[in-house]
Scaffold this motif. Sequence first.
Motif, mmCIF file in Angstrom:
data_model
loop_
_atom_site.group_PDB
_atom_site.id
_atom_site.type_symbol
_atom_site.label_atom_id
_atom_site.label_comp_id
_atom_site.label_asym_id
_atom_site.label_seq_id
_atom_site.Cartn_x
_atom_site.Cartn_y
_atom_site.Cartn_z
ATOM 1 N N TYR A 213 0.747 -1.296 -0.036
ATOM 2 C CA TYR A 213 -0.092 -0.011 0.230
ATOM 3 C C TYR A 213 0.752 1.175 -0.031
ATOM 4 O O TYR A 213 0.526 2.184 -0.349
ATOM 5 C CB TYR A 213 -0.997 -0.076 1.394
ATOM 6 C CG TYR A 213 -1.633 1.242 1.340
ATOM 7 C CD1 TYR A 213 -2.912 1.449 0.617
ATOM 8 C CD2 TYR A 213 -1.417 2.191 2.160
ATOM 9 C CE1 TYR A 213 -3.750 2.648 0.784
ATOM 10 C CE2 TYR A 213 -2.160 3.410 2.306
ATOM 11 C CZ TYR A 213 -3.370 3.749 1.556
ATOM 12 O OH TYR A 213 -3.824 4.699 1.634
ATOM 13 N N GLU B 91 3.447 4.068 -0.717
ATOM 14 C CA GLU B 91 3.962 4.749 -1.862
ATOM 15 C C GLU B 91 5.493 4.712 -1.741
ATOM 16 O O GLU B 91 6.069 5.318 -1.001
ATOM 17 C CB GLU B 91 3.571 6.260 -2.088
ATOM 18 C CG GLU B 91 3.830 6.871 -3.570
ATOM 19 C CD GLU B 91 2.595 6.519 -4.486
ATOM 20 O OE1 GLU B 91 1.447 5.823 -4.121
ATOM 21 O OE2 GLU B 91 2.703 6.627 -5.727
ATOM 22 N N ASN C 203 4.474 1.847 -8.582
ATOM 23 C CA ASN C 203 3.602 1.492 -7.448
ATOM 24 C C ASN C 203 2.203 0.931 -8.049
ATOM 25 O O ASN C 203 1.686 1.646 -8.813
ATOM 26 C CB ASN C 203 3.511 2.606 -6.391
ATOM 27 C CG ASN C 203 4.516 2.877 -5.964
ATOM 28 O OD1 ASN C 203 5.052 2.291 -4.990
ATOM 29 N ND2 ASN C 203 4.998 4.337 -6.090
ATOM 30 N N GLU D 100 9.341 5.849 -3.362
ATOM 31 C CA GLU D 100 10.169 6.785 -4.192
ATOM 32 C C GLU D 100 11.383 6.271 -3.882
ATOM 33 O O GLU D 100 11.900 6.330 -2.597
ATOM 34 C CB GLU D 100 9.692 8.061 -4.024
ATOM 35 C CG GLU D 100 8.768 8.608 -4.986
ATOM 36 C CD GLU D 100 8.534 9.915 -4.829
ATOM 37 O OE1 GLU D 100 9.305 10.688 -5.262
ATOM 38 O OE2 GLU D 100 7.268 10.224 -4.127
#
Lengths: 214, 214
Positions: free
Chosen positions: A180, A182, A193, A184
């Motif tokens: 779930y 995110e 994602n 980066e």
Amino acid sequence: MEMNEKKVPEVVIKRLPRYYRYLKELLNQDIRRISSNALSEMMNVTASQIRQDFNYFGGFGQQGYGYNVEYLINEIGNILGLNDGDTMIIIGAGNLGRALANHNSFIKRGFSLIGIFDNDNRIVGSSINGIKVRSDQEIEDFVRENNVDIAILTLPRAAVHDMAKRLTSCGIKGILNFSYSELELPESVPVENVHLSDTLMTLSYRIKQQKEKN
Amino acid sequence: MEMNEKKVPEVVIKRLPRYYRYLKELLNQDIRRISSNALSEMMNVTASQIRQDFNYFGGFGQQGYGYNVEYLINEIGNILGLNDGDTMIIIGAGNLGRALANHNSFIKRGFSLIGIFDNDNRIVGSSINGIKVRSDQEIEDFVRENNVDIAILTLPRAAVHDMAKRLTSCGIKGILNFSYSELELPESVPVENVHLSDTLMTLSYRIKQQKEKN
């Protein structure tokens, strides 16, 4: 293939897999040549959109005569890196990890799954789709030794960021993240994602629109 | 909420779930108010993009003072129909169906899973995440009696189109299709097709770009 100098816009990149899928479908039906109009109708985008998209990659042959389907599949496949035989590992052998390990469309696209990892000793040592589940302690060595390209993460969100750090430090090339959270990373390690519930929310929006029409 | 008369573009619709997710995340961190600049930085879109997007739905309050996070969640949730308590069934209790039945983010978004169906008698009668697996013969009656909103399809592609017809005829409101086959239905029954391998192909593209840089 003559590569256009212009930077390819994100939306065009996102459309490439869809072109690839439809063209594969045509080839399955033994359709060898298709006009941009017919492709346009099938895919529900305008013919000029298709030509514009293809022009980022040199155009892929004459319009009047139509496109050669097999050639197009090969070219788009090349652009997408599908002919590179990228290797993958799945980290997290829960329900979703298990489902993805059995997801044949990944294999059909030229990717090979070479490892599955989990931190639950009860399942380490078992097999999923013919692949042994290994302890997550072995990840770093495995990635280095096998020069793994892609890690698919199906972990609890709390574990994702640490795992991404570990993977980056041992040279993973890219991450497909189903957790779930995110994710980066530095630009050198691309991440996609996947948010399954986003699609459900979009569907819910459309259903609500329909209800309000009636 | 004052609804703008303009048709909301597809890209804006697609961004709404993402806004919703990020705002929920803020609320989890007990952040109650956020400027469009801070939201912009967090989500990696421009502040003017955010304002433009929100303007399709009346703007959601003053910019200078920032947005009220809880209010925004509630408004966007309403637009997405998340406050309607849509009911769902899963058809196909294989690995993916099983994974989705256990996917908590669906429940967190306000959807309730009320049925799972399969045509394999060996698993009909068993339970997944507390829900009994029923025979696919019962689908029509179940959908009518329970006024089911959403069917999630995780079927072999050969079975998808027939199943969609059956569901449409008994009044399903929308379909989330995970089967490889692209599904299109009359406009009155919205469909979202999820292609897991598309994301993998996009990742593969980005990895290839990175490799070419080096």
